[in-house]
Design an enzyme around this catalytic site. Structure first.
Site, PDB file in Angstrom:
ATOM      1  N   LYS A  28       0.829  -1.208   0.000  1.00 39.47           N
ATOM      2  CA  LYS A  28       0.000   0.000   0.000  1.00 39.47           C
ATOM      3  C   LYS A  28       0.861   1.255   0.000  1.00 39.47           C
ATOM      4  O   LYS A  28       0.660   2.183  -0.792  1.00 39.47           O
ATOM      5  CB  LYS A  28      -0.925  -0.004   1.221  1.00 39.47           C
ATOM      6  N   ARG A  98      -3.774   2.785   8.032  1.00 39.58           N
ATOM      7  CA  ARG A  98      -3.991   1.556   7.270  1.00 39.58           C
ATOM      8  C   ARG A  98      -2.763   0.656   7.313  1.00 39.58           C
ATOM      9  O   ARG A  98      -1.634   1.130   7.319  1.00 39.58           O
ATOM     10  CB  ARG A  98      -4.303   1.885   5.802  1.00 39.58           C
ATOM     11  N   GLY A 107      -7.881  -7.733   4.042  1.00 38.46           N
ATOM     12  CA  GLY A 107      -8.792  -7.910   5.167  1.00 38.46           C
ATOM     13  C   GLY A 107      -8.188  -8.605   6.367  1.00 38.46           C
ATOM     14  O   GLY A 107      -8.861  -8.798   7.384  1.00 38.46           O
ATOM     15  N   MET A 109      -5.528  -7.563   8.230  1.00 40.74           N
ATOM     16  CA  MET A 109      -5.016  -6.673   9.272  1.00 40.74           C
ATOM     17  C   MET A 109      -5.933  -5.455   9.407  1.00 40.74           C
ATOM     18  O   MET A 109      -6.919  -5.330   8.694  1.00 40.74           O
ATOM     19  CB  MET A 109      -3.568  -6.283   8.968  1.00 40.74           C
ATOM     20  N   ARG A 342      -2.730  -1.711  -6.312  1.00 43.69           N
ATOM     21  CA  ARG A 342      -1.902  -2.891  -6.061  1.00 43.69           C
ATOM     22  C   ARG A 342      -2.237  -3.932  -7.115  1.00 43.69           C
ATOM     23  O   ARG A 342      -3.304  -3.894  -7.726  1.00 43.69           O
ATOM     24  CB  ARG A 342      -2.132  -3.448  -4.658  1.00 43.69           C
ATOM     25  N   HIS A 458      -2.548 -41.826   2.889  1.00 41.17           N
ATOM     26  CA  HIS A 458      -3.023 -42.711   1.817  1.00 41.17           C
ATOM     27  C   HIS A 458      -4.169 -42.078   1.049  1.00 41.17           C
ATOM     28  O   HIS A 458      -4.176 -42.035  -0.185  1.00 41.17           O
ATOM     29  CB  HIS A 458      -3.459 -44.057   2.414  1.00 41.17           C
ATOM     30  N   SER A 766      15.350 -43.039  -8.819  1.00 40.01           N
ATOM     31  CA  SER A 766      14.146 -42.231  -8.619  1.00 40.01           C
ATOM     32  C   SER A 766      14.005 -41.989  -7.114  1.00 40.01           C
ATOM     33  O   SER A 766      13.885 -42.951  -6.344  1.00 40.01           O
ATOM     34  CB  SER A 766      12.908 -42.952  -9.154  1.00 40.01           C
ATOM     35  N   CYS A 833       9.743 -39.260  -7.614  1.00 41.41           N
ATOM     36  CA  CYS A 833       8.372 -39.738  -7.815  1.00 41.41           C
ATOM     37  C   CYS A 833       7.537 -39.648  -6.539  1.00 41.41           C
ATOM     38  O   CYS A 833       6.433 -40.166  -6.478  1.00 41.41           O
ATOM     39  CB  CYS A 833       8.360 -41.168  -8.344  1.00 41.41           C
ATOM     40  N   TYR A 853      13.998 -35.410 -14.365  1.00 41.08           N
ATOM     41  CA  TYR A 853      12.538 -35.299 -14.435  1.00 41.08           C
ATOM     42  C   TYR A 853      11.921 -35.290 -13.036  1.00 41.08           C
ATOM     43  O   TYR A 853      12.557 -35.690 -12.048  1.00 41.08           O
ATOM     44  CB  TYR A 853      11.942 -36.442 -15.263  1.00 41.08           C
TER      45      TYR A 853
END
Length: 884
Positions: A28, A98, A107, A109, A342, A458, A766, A833, A853
């Site tokens: 702000k 502010r 919203g 603070m 903003r 799970h 992996s 993985c 990967y």
């Protein structure tokens, strides 16, 4: 020597701060400073820095030396700008106080408006404006806002008195109240303050200012702000800035008003000015929803000059910032003032559309467009969503384990879920926790709720893989399986009742709500094409069946990084054979049962390999302990006894013999393959048979056989020899040659530390980061959910290590494993993985480590593609070069 500067002034076309000083001035404060520099009409004011906030806490909530004096000096500049004086009974200056952190926390603070009013200054305000109603309207607003925000009095206390006054006068809106009514309200509000605090309302404007600044600083550690920071990974040590701005008034009559607008549509991204406005109102009225705001176009008819100025300013700001902005403004008697600019919050669909449009408009580059999108936000586009316009009856909240939305009738068992689904009824499976045995019910259900478990439990892992909505660890619900009910927040929900789930927020909602199906736009495809052209990391998917493989490929997966064969064993047509194999007393008996499974496994692999033709498919051999395939309850044991014609005591004895105190560290993974090599032989035969069948049809297949839970190179060497022997046997029999590789998961610390030895026998690594996290931290991922949130909340851990890679600890092991593995084999292919493969910060870390990967659930493939592109851009911009 001059001390640290804590206060930065702005106004009258000048500013001490700049727009790129968000870390110091907050979003702000930086926005107000930048607008002032651009010559945009901004009320004069000053910003107290985030450093002052941090010093405030370090000094036991006392201001750092010189701060108050700096603030008073800056206030003098504001007085000069407006020709008014703070606290003066004749020419009073009023201010707003502010909050504003460097990251937008809307919203979360505190804010106070109309500060500086008392019984004397209100008379000066009335005399100066010749508007008594306006003066007392501002005064009653100030007392209630100061009372609730600063003095911490329940806002409802003030609202109740206001509503009673409106009802007694037959007034529908606040604007219908008379001057006399507003005067009475000020008196009544002050009585509330005295009763609740034991002291009179503070009349000294300078005391009000100090208390207002304190309130904003204190709100940084308020409950709302703490929760928001935790959910959005905002560090506690950023602090908030405080902007003190001269008040301009939208409640001075019908030529005044206040509004909020976006420079483009935040829901769709469409290039149109989008906003709302209220005449004769202050900013809180727009947000509170007491009055219905008007579309921004209404301003054009009533105040065309102000409207035209607003259009000119928003276009100037968007061109300057090169982004969609959220702006707040007030019109005081026809004159426009900008109060905030903003970067605006937006949906995923809007974010993508705006980014692509701005590239086409030559405002930003393709790389900037890619960096603009939060990868996690893409979840909104890949799953059904709850219509945001619908009012919800939320009865519980858990962890947003798998995004999307689902509606269905409550069921409490997997069997019931399957039975009802066969009758084409939509169900939600509600369980204390799920086990692999529930896979059929999970597949049949629209969504899953568990009372226990975390983000990598799970239920969570399987649901994400299936693209099912899941709310996990929902401790608010108390399940009574026998009564087929659960209770949440005093509401009893019975089996067969409808509930809805929001897997993106973790909300459990009573009844049926409207869902909307997101569609992937042309802009989405364009952006992902740009991302694919930049990223270095390949993206694969974790997929256990043809459907998952197809979804993964549609979302752009470049192979399968993890196919879990145990999930196939739970299918109804084969669980019996698995149990026969476990119960067999001899090798011959086990082989007989495995022979029944062989064609089923082959069929599974044919479907997956065919779906992924031309792409690698990593198939993990059996991993979980055998006891997981046997029923656990007495009733299930009795049923199995009858089905298999085996004495129930035999089943009980087998179950007892397989019992382990810590099965995750027990007889599982490659240890099963060592003890029961016939299991792995059957699986390898099925893989190579499937590959040979497809090769005969001229379909290109790339199978990769992965051996789990290896800790010692000798385990891998022995099982690799088994795989090669069995593969050769099949290929000789089928007279077909298949190119395949054999690798291992690195999921134990010893494997990472001795990766140079293991790499001698491995074609690829992996990283199984779920188990590696468990064994590195000494945590059970299913049990740690009871205390890990507290660790994060108390700052012991920055985030849940099962959600994002612990780069300091686990990351060190991974780096050792990669360095040592590639020391043995320079071109060793390495991936990941675990669930971390779909989490953006973990993907960036994998990129920096030089992996080949990542693999994640099918529905997270686009997220991983985008995150990998961002990692490539950021590493290059940072001048990073992998040392591996």
């Amino acid at each position: 020597m001059k001390g640290k500067k804590y206060v930065y002034s702005f106004g009258d076309g000048k500013a001490e701060g700049r727009g790129d000083m968000k870390d110091l001035l907050g979003g702000k404060g930086a926005g107000l400073a930048e607008m002032s520099r651009l010559g945009i009409p901004v009320p004069a004011g000053f910003t107290i820095t985030t450093e002052a906030c941090l010093a405030f806490y370090q000094r036991d909530k006392r201001y750092p030396t010189g701060l108050w004096q700096e603030a008073l000096a800056a206030l003098k500049k504001v007085e000069k700008s407006f020709g008014l004086k703070f606290g003066d009974p004749l020419e009073p200056l009023l201010v707003s106080v502010r909050s504003g952190a460097r990251a937008s926390m809307p919203g979360m603070m505190d804010t106070v408006l109309n500060l500086g009013l008392n019984d004397q200054t209100v008379q000066g305000l009335i005399k100066k404006t010749d508007n008594e109603r306006f003066g007392y309207d501002a005064y009653r607003r100030f007392v209630s806002m100061f009372g609730s925000v600063v003095l911490k009095i329940d806002r409802e206390r003030f609202e109740q008195v206001l509503e009673q006054k409106k009802q007694s006068l037959g007034a529908y809106l606040d604007t219908d109240l008379t001057v006399e009514a507003l005067v009475d309200l000020v008196k009544e509000f002050k009585k509330i303050v005295r009763k609740e605090t034991g002291s009179a309302f503070p009349e000294d404007p300078f005391e009000q200012l100090r208390l207002g600044i304190d309130a904003v600083f204190n709100s940084w550690y308020g409950k709302r702000a703490n929760t928001y920071r935790r959910l959005n990974n905002i560090p506690d040590d950023w602090g908030t800035a405080v902007s003190v701005v001269a008040m301009v008034f939208g409640n001075m009559g019908e030529t005044s008003g206040t509004g909020v607008a976006f420079t483009r549509d935040p829901s769709t991204g469409k290039k149109r000015f989008f906003g709302e406005f209220l005449f004769n109102a202050q900013g809180e009225d727009v947000v509170a929803g007491i009055r219905t705001p008007l579309a921004i176009e209404a301003l054009k008819k009533r105040l065309p000059k102000a409207y035209q100025s607003l259009l000119t300013i928003y276009k100037k700001l968007e061109k300057h910032y090169k982004d969609m902005l959220d702006i707040e403004f007030t019109i005081q008697e026809g004159k426009l003032y900008m109060l905030q600019s903003r970067v605006g919050k937006r949906t995923a669909a809007a974010a993508i559309q705006i980014a692509v449009d701005m590239v086409e408009e030559k405002l930003i580059s393709r790389k900037t467009a890619i960096l603009r999108i939060d990868p996690q936000q893409l979840d909104q586009l890949l799953h059904p969503m709850i219509d945001p316009k619908v009012k919800l009856n939320v009865i519980a909240k858990g962890l947003p384990a798998s995004p999307g939305a689902a509606i269905g009738k409550v069921v409490f068992s997997a069997e019931e879920a399957e039975a009802m689904a066969e009758r084409h009824e939509k169900v939600i499976l509600v369980r204390s926790e799920t086990s692999p045995d529930d896979i059929g019910g999970m597949h049949a259900a629209e969504g899953i709720v568990t009372a226990r478990g975390g983000m990598t439990s799970h239920a969570a892992v399987v649901a994400r893989g299936m693209g099912k909505c899941c709310v996990a660890g929902c401790g608010e619900i108390v399940i009574d399986v026998a009564a087929k009910t659960f209770v949440a927040r005093g509401v009893t929900v019975k089996g067969g009742d409808f509930i809805s789930l929001n897997g993106s927020t973790g909300e459990v909602i009573l009844g049926e709500v409207k869902l909307i199906q997101p569609k992937l736009s042309a802009a989405f495809k364009t952006l992902m094409g740009w991302a694919d052209g930049i990223r270095r990391l390949k993206v694969r998917a974790n997929a256990d069946n043809k459907r998952d493989a197809r979804v993964a490929r549609e979302f752009g997966a470049e192979g399968i990084g993890l196919c879990r064969t145990e999930h196939m064993f739970f299918e109804e047509d084969r669980i019996q054979a698995v149990r026969e194999m476990i119960l067999a007393a001899s090798l011959e008996g086990r082989k007989k049962a495995l022979a029944k499974l062989l064609p089923m496994q082959k069929g599974d692999f044919v479907k997956i390999l065919q779906e992924m033709k031309g792409l690698p498919v990593t198939i993990r051999l059996l991993d979980p302990p055998l006891h997981e395939f046997l029923p656990q309850t007495e009733a299930d044991l009795q049923n199995l006894s009858q089905e298999m014609k085996v004495p129930v005591e035999t089943l009980r004895a087998k179950t007892r013999s397989l019992h382990e105190f810590n099965p995750m560290l027990g007889h599982r993974g490659c240890r099963l393959g060592i003890s029961f090599p016939e299991i792995y032989e059957m699986q390898v035969e099925a893989i190579i048979e499937a590959a040979c069948s497809l090769r005969k049809k001229q379909i290109d297949v790339i199978p990769e056989i992965m051996i789990p839970l290896v800790a010692h190179v000798n385990e891998l060497a022995q099982l690799k020899a088994l795989c090669i022997r069995k593969a050769k046997e099949v290929m000789d029999r089928r007279k077909t040659q298949i190119s395949y590789t054999i690798g291992t998961m690195i999921e134990l610390p010893r494997a990472a530390l001795l990766a140079d030895q293991i790499a001698k026998e491995a074609d690829f690594f992996s990283f199984g980061t779920n188990d590696l996290t468990q064994t590195t931290f000494g945590l059970s991922r299913d049990d740690a959910g009871t205390f890990l949130p507290e660790y994060v909340e108390k700052g012991i851990l920055p985030q849940d290590p099962f959600v994002a890679i612990d780069q300091e600890g686990l990351g060190a092991l991974m780096q050792i494993g990669i360095e040592k593995g590639r020391k043995t084999k320079a071109k060793l292919k390495i991936g990941i993985c675990g669930e971390h493969g779909g989490e953006p910060s973990s993907i960036a870390f994998c990129h920096r480590l030089g992996m080949n990967y990542v693999s994640c659930s099918p529905y997270r493939v686009p997220i991983a593609r985008l995150a990998a592109a961002q990692a490539a851009i950021e590493s290059k911009e940072a001048g990073y070069r992998s040392t591996i």
